[in-house]
Write a protein that holds these residues in place. Structure first.
Motif, PDB file in Angstrom:
ATOM      1  N   HIS A 174       0.974  -1.224   0.144  1.00  0.00           N
ATOM      2  CA  HIS A 174       0.036  -0.082   0.022  1.00  0.00           C
ATOM      3  C   HIS A 174       0.969   0.888  -0.009  1.00  0.00           C
ATOM      4  O   HIS A 174       1.957   1.441  -0.471  1.00  0.00           O
ATOM      5  CB  HIS A 174      -1.124  -0.161   1.305  1.00  0.00           C
ATOM      6  CG  HIS A 174      -1.494  -1.438   1.196  1.00  0.00           C
ATOM      7  ND1 HIS A 174      -2.793  -1.345   0.433  1.00  0.00           N
ATOM      8  CD2 HIS A 174      -1.463  -2.424   1.892  1.00  0.00           C
ATOM      9  CE1 HIS A 174      -3.155  -3.075   0.656  1.00  0.00           C
ATOM     10  NE2 HIS A 174      -2.294  -3.560   1.567  1.00  0.00           N
ATOM     11  N   GLU A 189      -2.173   0.171   7.811  1.00  0.00           N
ATOM     12  CA  GLU A 189      -1.101  -0.890   7.151  1.00  0.00           C
ATOM     13  C   GLU A 189      -0.009  -0.513   6.496  1.00  0.00           C
ATOM     14  O   GLU A 189       1.083  -0.866   6.617  1.00  0.00           O
ATOM     15  CB  GLU A 189      -1.888  -1.895   6.334  1.00  0.00           C
ATOM     16  CG  GLU A 189      -1.400  -2.724   5.759  1.00  0.00           C
ATOM     17  CD  GLU A 189      -2.088  -3.833   4.769  1.00  0.00           C
ATOM     18  OE1 GLU A 189      -3.256  -3.596   4.794  1.00  0.00           O
ATOM     19  OE2 GLU A 189      -1.722  -4.737   4.405  1.00  0.00           O
ATOM     20  N   HIS A 243       2.625  -7.068   4.494  1.00  0.00           N
ATOM     21  CA  HIS A 243       1.298  -6.391   4.921  1.00  0.00           C
ATOM     22  C   HIS A 243       0.872  -6.831   5.940  1.00  0.00           C
ATOM     23  O   HIS A 243       1.397  -7.513   6.897  1.00  0.00           O
ATOM     24  CB  HIS A 243       0.476  -7.143   3.676  1.00  0.00           C
ATOM     25  CG  HIS A 243       0.585  -6.690   2.387  1.00  0.00           C
ATOM     26  ND1 HIS A 243      -0.319  -5.815   1.785  1.00  0.00           N
ATOM     27  CD2 HIS A 243       1.528  -7.231   1.522  1.00  0.00           C
ATOM     28  CE1 HIS A 243       0.143  -5.828   0.397  1.00  0.00           C
ATOM     29  NE2 HIS A 243       1.272  -6.484   0.308  1.00  0.00           N
ATOM     30  N   ALA A 244      -0.228  -6.102   6.402  1.00  0.00           N
ATOM     31  CA  ALA A 244      -0.868  -6.514   7.501  1.00  0.00           C
ATOM     32  C   ALA A 244      -2.522  -6.582   7.353  1.00  0.00           C
ATOM     33  O   ALA A 244      -2.861  -6.004   6.675  1.00  0.00           O
ATOM     34  CB  ALA A 244      -0.797  -5.432   8.913  1.00  0.00           C
ATOM     35  N   GLU A 277      -5.851  -7.511  -1.643  1.00  0.00           N
ATOM     36  CA  GLU A 277      -4.643  -6.723  -1.836  1.00  0.00           C
ATOM     37  C   GLU A 277      -4.512  -6.350  -3.330  1.00  0.00           C
ATOM     38  O   GLU A 277      -3.905  -5.103  -3.778  1.00  0.00           O
ATOM     39  CB  GLU A 277      -3.555  -7.718  -1.753  1.00  0.00           C
ATOM     40  CG  GLU A 277      -3.622  -8.378  -0.228  1.00  0.00           C
ATOM     41  CD  GLU A 277      -3.277  -7.261   0.815  1.00  0.00           C
ATOM     42  OE1 GLU A 277      -3.042  -6.049   0.320  1.00  0.00           O
ATOM     43  OE2 GLU A 277      -2.999  -7.307   2.073  1.00  0.00           O
TER      44      GLU A 277
HETATM   45 ZN   LIG Z   1      -2.246  -5.349   2.280  1.00  0.00          ZN
END
Ligand SMILES: [Zn+2]
Length: 392
Positions: A174, A189, A243-244, A277
């Motif tokens: 992101h 995130e 990522h989270a 995603e």
């Molecule tokens: Zn992500």
């Protein structure tokens, strides 16, 4: 972006069909105690200085795995369930890219063939069915890279000092107008991913023989395609996207690791996460349907099946290490169609480090000490994987 020729397109399409069906049959067949196939010949040819072709003649279709190693550069091809004919015919072995060839039977029924190289190459592989006088074949094409050795040779030591052994591309998910998941306390995130990525970069750059690059180093929007392009331009050996996660239930917890799937997601949850995603590019106003020729050829490239196997192995080494510092959501590497994992020749994984929707995990993800532990664990997994691979 250079267009791929129609002939190559048709060829790749045909080759893909053959290769994917082989891969599927391969997966369904139980492992056999005695090698089923025989390697009867190896033919090497070179059309020009930048291209060497190695053809393996086999008595049946074959599953294979291909990867590259550095220092010295070599390409390793594992032929599953295959033995070598005692009367193996090998033609010339020296070309402008290749120094020689060697092979050894492994006790797991695999035949390992190592191509010793003069420098770094980009390998491609595909299988061919019997056709006319030719039987089953596995073709490995070696292409010179842009950074192949210059005419001026440097000493081995100097080369080592200047050229790191492995380049790791770290991709913080992101960024910019795309915040990714957001926790109850407002943790974004994109910020957590960047913070862990920067820590990981620092750890890697302190380690001899490794160098890290980031696909974004600030709070900027970068399309998924450009992330892959950046990693490829740096000739990265490994791509790791950080990522989270988030979920509607605050109880969902733990880390997951994903590799690319060509044939569908391994679970419903994996599909759901991949869609989320991949939506990143839609936020940026770029549709994933608008695939350029690079991505189109990437999707058709057979070497991808070998790269995915390598990605799965890498993912499981990384999972083992993350498991030492975090809870795991899933102990197996999951597979789904993540756009950011689609480079054909770079083992690539995506890590959901934890759930921002889980208050406990959100708190941990904000903690610099925990971020550091995570960064160290991911790199430890990468190191383990590369060490295991270099036993060739
Ligand atoms: Zn992500």
């Amino acid at each position: 972006m250079g267009a791929i020729s129609t002939a190559r397109r048709v060829f790749l399409r045909r080759a893909t069909r053959v290769g994917l069906s082989l891969a599927l049959f391969g997966a369904a067949r139980p492992a056999l105690a005695r090698p089923n196939r025989t390697l009867t010949g190896i033919r090497i040819s070179q059309s020009d200085d930048d291209h060497t072709r190695v053809v393996f003649d086999l008595t049946g279709d074959v599953e294979h795995r291909l990867f590259t190693l550095a220092d010295p550069h070599r390409v390793v091809i594992d032929l599953h369930d295959t033995r070598q004919s005692e009367a193996l015919a090998v033609g010339r072995t020296k070309t402008s890219l290749m120094e020689g060839i060697r092979s050894a039977s492994k006790n797991n029924g695999r035949l390992r063939v190592v191509l010793d190289l003069h420098g770094k190459v980009r390998p491609r592989s595909f299988a061919l069915r019997p056709d006319g006088n030719a039987g089953h074949r596995l073709v490995v094409d070696l292409h010179a890279t842009r950074l192949s050795p210059t005419p001026i040779k440097t000493s081995e030591q100097e080369r080592k000092r200047r050229k790191p052994e492995y380049v790791i591309a770290i991709d913080p998910g992101h960024g910019g107008r795309d915040p990714g998941a957001i926790g109850k306390r407002g943790t974004r995130e994109k910020d957590v991913a960047l913070s862990v990525a920067k820590r990981m970069k620092a750890i890697i750059n302190r380690s001899e023989g490794y160098r890290a690059i980031l696909t974004r180093d600030g709070d900027r929007f970068v399309s998924l395609r450009n992330r892959v392009k950046k990693a490829r331009a740096a000739e990265a050996d490994i791509f790791v996207s950080l990522h989270a996660d988030s979920f509607k239930s605050p109880r969902a917890r733990g880390a997951s690791v994903y590799a690319l799937s060509l044939s569908g997601a391994s679970s419903e949850a994996a599909r759901w996460i991949a869609e989320k995603e991949n939506a990143s590019d839609l936020i940026g106003g770029i549709s994933l349907d608008d695939k350029d020729d690079l991505i189109a050829s990437v999707l058709l490239d057979l070497s991808q099946t070998a790269t995915i196997q390598d990605s799965l192995d890498l993912g499981s080494d990384v999972l083992d290490n993350i498991g030492k510092v975090s809870k795991l959501n899933n102990k197996q590497v999951q597979q789904a169609g993540f756009a950011v994992l689609k480079a054909p020749d770079m083992p690539s994984i995506l890590i959901e480090t934890a759930f921002l929707s889980n208050p406990n995990e959100e708190r941990k993800l904000r903690n610099p000490k925990h971020q550091q532990k995570l960064a160290r664990a991911v790199f430890a997994g990468i190191r383990n994987h590369l060490a295991r691979r270099s036993n060739a």
